[in-house]
Design an enzyme around this catalytic site. Structure first.
Site: not given
Ligand code: MG
Length: 456
Positions: A97, A239, A241, A243
């Site tokens: 992340s 961020d 990744d 999400d």
């Molecule tokens: Mg993340």
């Protein structure tokens, strides 16, 4: 009990130190034994992604699982693929992340695309700790690569917004992908929505050379400045990744970094207003601003413990329409029950097309003041401190023990004490519409807790 491997966001560590190929191989075997069927896998852009992924895939195939490699994808995109593919029984996302580039991680995704509940992670940990039998040579799994999961995901996201309305608004956005997993998908979505996008850090450079991948105000100085100087309608950042998404509104020629609770409140308000009601789920640490706007729009609010899997599962149970946390992780029930950065962007863009300037929407929000502090407290005294604080402050006030201790005062202000799960500290959050009062209460709680710790 097997050793705990999974933290709140999967197994994480520094590459070739505690996150190495031996661990990844054994993890792959354990995950394969657990799922016992075809598993999807994807990575973010980190340079170690292929190495860790290869080891996990080898482990999966050695115990007989077929693997579908989706390439580089945002976490919510692999989640969407798993949710919508009948033959896939689970997934693995290789990502750390927002952590620095030397980190990587292994995160498991359940059969329905949601984050793994803790009980299932424990089963994988037990398998990991034991000896895992592999299959005979002619029963091992096979690997296939799959292209197109990125576009399928973006098409699904935009199916939940009014594309024509967004196109007609002729919006301009500055998009900062942090050289992370959204480097293709978010620019692709902008094109499909007819939004003029100026991209920053939109390369698959897993060393994050543009700026660190946590979307804080400090890390996003370029985005904030550019959003103002090109007079964009919005600035957007992910961020690593993707999400999560955070937003920059524009006031005149200046960019305004929106704290995550404001985007949470704006999206919650838009969704409840458009639906004419509905339930919204958020942790007890979220600002009362969210509750106020949701209630004003005709909806109701449900509080949970902190953590996006908890929020997502409660949404499923209650049939809530929306949920989210103040770190920019928003969950849309009509799309999928996990945090989704692209979906957050699509909703904010639709909101601008419908209701006008994002900065004006920020200004319409009620104002609350938060005072955040932390105090040291050894793990073995955390429970007794909570007990003591509860005895001291419960008289005449509402008490909520959903997560830590929340004391809610008559005037609507509150103080939350939360023990950190990882460090020997307590966090104090004090919120009130009155800035002085939030400060005063935070100081009072800090002093009472300190005195208790010092045996006074
Ligand atoms: Mg993340």
């Amino acid at each position: 009990m097997a050793q705990r491997m999974f933290g709140t966001n999967g197994v994480r560590g520094v590459v070739n130190d505690d996150m190495n190929t031996d661990l990844a191989l054994q993890m792959g075997k354990a995950i394969g034994k657990f799922f016992g069927g075809k598993v999807a896998i994807a990575t973010d852009t980190r340079v170690s992604g292929d190495m860790i992924k290869s080891a996990v895939c080898a482990g999966l195939m050695s115990v007989g699982c077929d693997v579908r490699d989706l390439g580089i994808l945002p976490t919510p995109a692999i989640q969407y693929h798993i949710k919508t593919s009948d033959k896939i029984v689970g997934g693995v996302m290789i990502t750390a992340s927002h952590n620095p580039p030397e980190f990587n991680g292994i995160k498991c995704i359940d059969f329905d695309g949601t984050e793994m509940p803790r009980e299932k992670e424990e089963k994988i940990e037990i398998l990991y700790a034991g000896k895992i039998s592999t299959m005979p040579w002619n029963e091992i799994g096979v690997l296939e690569t799959y292209e197109g999961a990125d576009e399928e995901y973006i098409d699904a996201v935009i199916s939940h917004v009014d594309v024509d309305l967004i196109k007609k608004a002729k919006l301009t956005a500055v998009v900062d992908c942090a050289n992370g997993a959204a480097y293709r998908t978010t620019p692709m979505m902008m094109k499909k929505l007819g939004v003029r996008a100026i991209t920053l850090n939109a390369d698959a450079q897993g060393e994050f050379p543009g700026h660190p991948s946590e979307p804080t105000e400090d890390n996003l100085a370029d985005l904030i400045a550019l959003t103002g100087s090109v007079k964009a309608d919005v600035g957007i950042a992910h961020d690593g990744d993707a999400d999560r998404a955070v937003f920059v509104a524009r006031k005149g020629k200046k960019g305004y970094y929106m704290p995550g609770d404001k985007s949470l409140a704006i999206v919650a308000k838009t969704i409840v207003r458009d639906l004419g009601g509905g339930q919204v789920v958020t942790p007890v640490s979220s600002s009362s601003m969210v509750e106020e706007v949701v209630k004003d729009a005709g909806g109701s609010l449900i509080y949970t413990a902190v953590g996006s899997p908890v929020v997502a599962r409660r949404m499923m149970k209650e049939g809530a329409v929306f949920g989210g946390e103040e770190n920019g992780g928003l969950i849309f029930a009509d799309h999928q029950y996990c945090r989704d950065g692209a979906m957050s962007i699509a909703k904010i863009l639709e909101g601008i097309a419908k209701y006008g300037s994002l900065y004006n929407q920020v200004e319409e929000l009620p104002v609350y003041h938060v005072d955040k502090r932390k105090i040291e407290c050894p793990n073995n005294r955390k429970e007794s401190l909570i007990e003591y604080m509860k005895e001291t402050f419960s008289e005449g006030n509402e008490v909520d023990t959903t997560d830590g201790l929340k004391i809610i005062f008559d005037d609507g202000g509150w103080v939350l004490l939360r023990p950190s799960g990882t460090e020997p500290i307590f966090r104090i959050y004090s919120e009130s519409k009155d800035e002085g009062l939030s400060k005063q209460r935070a100081a009072q709680f800090e002093k009472v807790a300190d005195d208790f710790m010092n045996g006074l």
